[in-house]
Design an enzyme around this catalytic site. Structure first.
Site, PDB file in Angstrom:
ATOM      1  N   HIS A 168       0.825  -1.223   0.000  1.00  0.00           N
ATOM      2  CA  HIS A 168       0.000   0.000   0.000  1.00  0.00           C
ATOM      3  C   HIS A 168       0.858   1.272   0.000  1.00  0.00           C
ATOM      4  O   HIS A 168       0.511   2.265   0.647  1.00  0.00           O
ATOM      5  CB  HIS A 168      -0.965   0.013   1.196  1.00  0.00           C
ATOM      6  N   ASN A 193     -10.337  -2.877   2.015  1.00  0.00           N
ATOM      7  CA  ASN A 193      -9.929  -2.961   0.614  1.00  0.00           C
ATOM      8  C   ASN A 193     -11.145  -2.722  -0.284  1.00  0.00           C
ATOM      9  O   ASN A 193     -12.273  -2.630   0.214  1.00  0.00           O
ATOM     10  CB  ASN A 193      -9.369  -4.361   0.309  1.00  0.00           C
TER      11      ASN A 193
END
Ligand code: NDP
Length: 480
Positions: free
Chosen positions: A54, A127
């Site tokens: 990320h 997510n």
């Protein structure tokens, strides 16, 4: 207008920011030019460790507004009344690529929200997919290595991921989502967010419900086709990042409807799926979505590093009324995220302005450590128990006990031989024909580059999910 005086980091006025102090016009630089030294030394230290996953992200500030009463399920104060608003920070990322990588790659997207509630920060670290590739954290570092660069060539390769997935059938559901149209969103406003794990809600009567979080885009799902995405990755690598920034700058605020699925605590024992298995959804037919509120992102950061790069989200940050579940992946994330931030930002990372609670105030006996900001607790007492009015814990925040039984051992989840194939099959079957075709083409584009025995294993897995799915991939693999 009089310009502001330039100073050193210590606030000392600077007389010249363009030329170094040298011994004579052509002479060497003098060590006593401490401002030059400070400027160069600070520049050398501008980078902090990049997130292992990320790393590439866009972010914004926003507000969450409650639209429906869910107080019978949770006592969390942010949901206490219809119309209540809570400030939010959002960070939306790709997973595998580095900080400078292209936005429009086929990848899962992070959907991390920090709700600055009056009882501390709730981090909803999700997510854009309702599931994940694995259900046991022991596999996580290995899986992520398959998404990263080859140790020898330093190039991303197809073989490691398919090698891994072919031996871990629980990944098939997420692989199907990843290679479907939703694997490349047209932009952050055009994707859903999911808490993915099962969490718990606890109400004022101290009753526990299991809960799943869903943030459905109000802009509608829009995806990029592979060739559009490939082109954008070359000509406009930051496409999603500036698209979000520009939308907010133009007053075109993206928003999501926040809904929950609720499971009474005892249903978990007999539900047909393990409700704590991160590779599964709870079908809507079993547990319908219950609307809760609206999330709107409406303010761009003024400074990316301060407000987005330094933002630290942790699934461990839950507020009274929201808590964890036995999901094995969640248990590991509760530990891992805070640990990663301590490495990346230092032990006092929660004191950075973007991570500080807004309405609530931290009060505890943690002191000192690198980069301690503020007054470090001042003269107040730094141990407990004490007789000097230090902060105390309150049993009213205790959660109801969770009944657990069983022998301590390492268990591989096995509930039925087709368990890992039914939901990917359901997903394949709900796709219209043209999307099914793009799915098998997208898979074949990557699977074509791996050894034949791995291809064969994958075709078998797809075929177990749905015969047509397996045949479709096999057909595409034959095309050159
Ligand atoms: P439902 O028909 O009730 O739900 C179907 C869901 O599938 C909708 O939420 C839809 O999202 C979503 N969907 C449609 N196309 C895709 C795609 N290409 N990729 C990912 N999601 C898609 O059926 P079930 O609840 O029984 O679920 C069937 C399958 O749908 C599951 O196996 C799972 O793969 C997928 N799914 C289920 C979710 C859940 O929480 N139950 C959540 C998301 C996906 P939308 O309405 O936004 O278009």
């Amino acid at each position: 207008m009089k310009k502001k005086q330039l100073t050193t980091a210590a606030g000392i006025p600077v007389d010249d920011n363009q030329t170094s102090l040298t011994a004579g016009e052509r002479g060497p630089t003098l060590l006593q030019d401490h401002y030059l030294l400070e400027k160069l030394a600070h520049f050398n230290r501008e980078r902090i460790p990049e997130r292992v996953v990320h790393a590439k992200a866009a972010g914004a500030h926003g507000v969450f507004t409650v639209t429906q009463d869910i107080t019978k399920f949770t006592k969390a104060k942010l949901f206490s009344k219809v119309g209540k608003k809570t400030e939010v920070l959002g960070r939306f990322s790709t997973v595998a690529g580095e900080k400078g990588s292209a936005d429009t790659v086929r990848d899962v997207r992070g959907f991390a929200l920090k709700f600055y509630t009056e009882e501390g920060n709730w981090d909803m670290v999700g997510n854009n997919t309702p599931t994940f590739f694995i259900r046991d954290a022991m596999k996580f570092p290995d899986f992520i290595h398959t998404q990263k660069r080859d140790p020898q060539t330093n190039v991303k390769a197809d073989t490691p991921q398919w090698d891994f997935w072919s031996q871990v059938p629980e990944s098939l559901h997420q692989v199907t989502i990843l290679f479907s149209d939703r694997g490349i969103p047209a932009g952050i406003p055009y994707m859903n967010g999911y808490g993915s794990h099962t969490y718990s809600f606890i109400n004022a009567k101290n009753e526990r419900y299991w809960v799943k979080f869903h943030f459905k885009t109000r802009q509608g799902i829009k995806c990029l086709m592979q060739d559009q995405a490939d082109k954008l990755a070359g000509v406009d690598a930051d496409y999603h990042t500036h698209q979000l920034f520009d939308a907010i700058e133009n007053g075109d605020y993206p928003s999501w409807t926040f809904s929950v699925q609720i499971m009474p605590e005892l249903d978990a024992e007999n539900y047909r799926w393990n409700p704590f298995d991160l590779t599964k959804v709870w079908p809507h037919g079993d547990y319908p979505l219950i609307e809760v509120g609206v999330l709107e992102m409406n303010k761009n950061p003024q400074n990316y590093f301060a407000e987005i790069e330094q933002a630290a989200f942790s699934p461990g940050n839950v507020v009274p009324g929201i808590s964890f579940s036995p999901c094995k992946m969640l248990q590991a994330r509760v530990v891992s995220y805070a640990d990663a931030h301590r490495y990346r930002l230092g032990v006092n990372y929660e004191q950075l302005p973007v991570n500080c609670p807004h309405a609530a105030k931290a009060a505890n006996y943690e002191r000192d450590g690198k980069m301690r900001f503020g007054d470090n607790g001042g003269a107040s007492v730094n141990y407990e128990p004490n007789s000097f009015d230090g902060p105390v814990a309150d049993k009213k925040y205790a959660e109801p006990p969770l009944k657990i039984s069983g022998d301590a051992a390492r268990y591989e989840q096995k509930r039925g031989v087709d368990d890992d194939y039914v939901q990917p099959g359901n997903l394949y079957r709900l796709m219209p024909g043209d999307e099914q075709q793009r799915l098998v083409e997208n898979i074949a584009r990557s699977l074509r580059n791996v050894p034949k025995e791995i291809q064969d294993k994958m075709v078998e897995h797809f075929g177990r999910a749905d015969k047509a799915y397996g045949k479709g991939v096999a057909r595409e693999l034959k095309k050159k």
